[in-house]
Motif scaffolding. Sequence first.
Motif, PDB file in Angstrom:
ATOM      1  N   TYR A 166       0.853  -1.187   0.000  1.00 38.36           N
ATOM      2  CA  TYR A 166       0.000   0.000   0.000  1.00 38.36           C
ATOM      3  C   TYR A 166       0.887   1.235   0.000  1.00 38.36           C
ATOM      4  O   TYR A 166       1.988   1.221   0.550  1.00 38.36           O
ATOM      5  N   PHE A 167       0.395   2.325  -0.616  1.00 35.68           N
ATOM      6  CA  PHE A 167       1.156   3.566  -0.757  1.00 35.68           C
ATOM      7  C   PHE A 167       0.341   4.727  -0.206  1.00 35.68           C
ATOM      8  O   PHE A 167      -0.836   4.865  -0.521  1.00 35.68           O
ATOM      9  N   CYS A 168       0.983   5.568   0.621  1.00 30.95           N
ATOM     10  CA  CYS A 168       0.296   6.757   1.137  1.00 30.95           C
ATOM     11  C   CYS A 168       0.875   8.003   0.470  1.00 30.95           C
ATOM     12  O   CYS A 168       1.866   7.930  -0.258  1.00 30.95           O
ATOM     13  N   SER A 169       0.283   9.155   0.751  1.00 30.76           N
ATOM     14  CA  SER A 169       0.705  10.400   0.100  1.00 30.76           C
ATOM     15  C   SER A 169       2.036  10.923   0.626  1.00 30.76           C
ATOM     16  O   SER A 169       2.595  11.852   0.065  1.00 30.76           O
TER      17      SER A 169
ATOM     18  N   SER B 239      -8.090   0.049   0.572  1.00 32.35           N
ATOM     19  CA  SER B 239      -7.323   1.049   1.323  1.00 32.35           C
ATOM     20  C   SER B 239      -6.874   0.447   2.651  1.00 32.35           C
ATOM     21  O   SER B 239      -7.465  -0.508   3.155  1.00 32.35           O
ATOM     22  N   TRP B 240      -5.816   1.052   3.214  1.00 32.79           N
ATOM     23  CA  TRP B 240      -5.221   0.580   4.465  1.00 32.79           C
ATOM     24  C   TRP B 240      -4.606   1.782   5.145  1.00 32.79           C
ATOM     25  O   TRP B 240      -4.044   2.646   4.477  1.00 32.79           O
ATOM     26  N   ASP B 241      -4.704   1.887   6.452  1.00 34.03           N
ATOM     27  CA  ASP B 241      -4.074   2.997   7.172  1.00 34.03           C
ATOM     28  C   ASP B 241      -2.571   2.775   7.228  1.00 34.03           C
ATOM     29  O   ASP B 241      -2.111   1.704   7.618  1.00 34.03           O
ATOM     30  N   CYS B 242      -1.812   3.796   6.853  1.00 31.58           N
ATOM     31  CA  CYS B 242      -0.348   3.705   6.876  1.00 31.58           C
ATOM     32  C   CYS B 242       0.116   3.581   8.323  1.00 31.58           C
ATOM     33  O   CYS B 242      -0.230   4.423   9.154  1.00 31.58           O
TER      34      CYS B 242
ATOM     35  N   ALA C 182      -3.852   4.796   2.807  1.00 32.97           N
ATOM     36  CA  ALA C 182      -2.968   4.321   1.747  1.00 32.97           C
ATOM     37  C   ALA C 182      -3.788   3.461   0.800  1.00 32.97           C
ATOM     38  O   ALA C 182      -4.790   2.869   1.188  1.00 32.97           O
ATOM     39  N   SER C 183      -3.355   3.399  -0.463  1.00 34.43           N
ATOM     40  CA  SER C 183      -4.070   2.601  -1.449  1.00 34.43           C
ATOM     41  C   SER C 183      -3.099   1.722  -2.218  1.00 34.43           C
ATOM     42  O   SER C 183      -1.879   1.812  -2.054  1.00 34.43           O
ATOM     43  N   LEU C 184      -3.655   0.897  -3.094  1.00 34.76           N
ATOM     44  CA  LEU C 184      -2.849  -0.017  -3.892  1.00 34.76           C
ATOM     45  C   LEU C 184      -2.169   0.681  -5.067  1.00 34.76           C
ATOM     46  O   LEU C 184      -1.218   0.145  -5.637  1.00 34.76           O
ATOM     47  N   ASP C 185      -2.636   1.868  -5.439  1.00 39.79           N
ATOM     48  CA  ASP C 185      -2.111   2.590  -6.597  1.00 39.79           C
ATOM     49  C   ASP C 185      -0.919   3.450  -6.182  1.00 39.79           C
ATOM     50  O   ASP C 185      -1.078   4.451  -5.481  1.00 39.79           O
TER      51      ASP C 185
END
Length: 119
Positions: free
Chosen positions: A34-37, A55-58, A65-68
């Motif tokens: 997962y990737f966050c901003s 989505s997943w919390d960083c 965070a998301s998969l993209d």
Amino acid sequence: MAGGGNAIRGSRVGAGPMGEAERGEAAPRQLVTYFCSHDHRSVVAFSTEAQVPESWDCPKCGLPASLDCDNPPPAPKIEPYKTHLAYVKERRSDAEAAEILDEALNLLRSRRKSGDIVF
């Protein structure tokens, strides 16, 4: 510390090595990133049978965070604390507020003239 016992510290009688044989086979897993901003990458292990959430919390910063990896979700907008007056202004227009104030003042003045209010 004196003594020459045969016991090994931190173990109990009958304890042996914890290995796959005693615990059983591990469930098949898949690793999902997962990737966050804030450019953090979080790798989470899921069962291959589990549905992977979008989505997943960083765990590093707490942002979503998301998969993209190219378009991580933006940080949620935090709205400031609103006062009671701010909520009232959302519900009433200036004309309505003036009308309510006039009604209240007229009621107060009529009570003063009749002697209902004592100061």
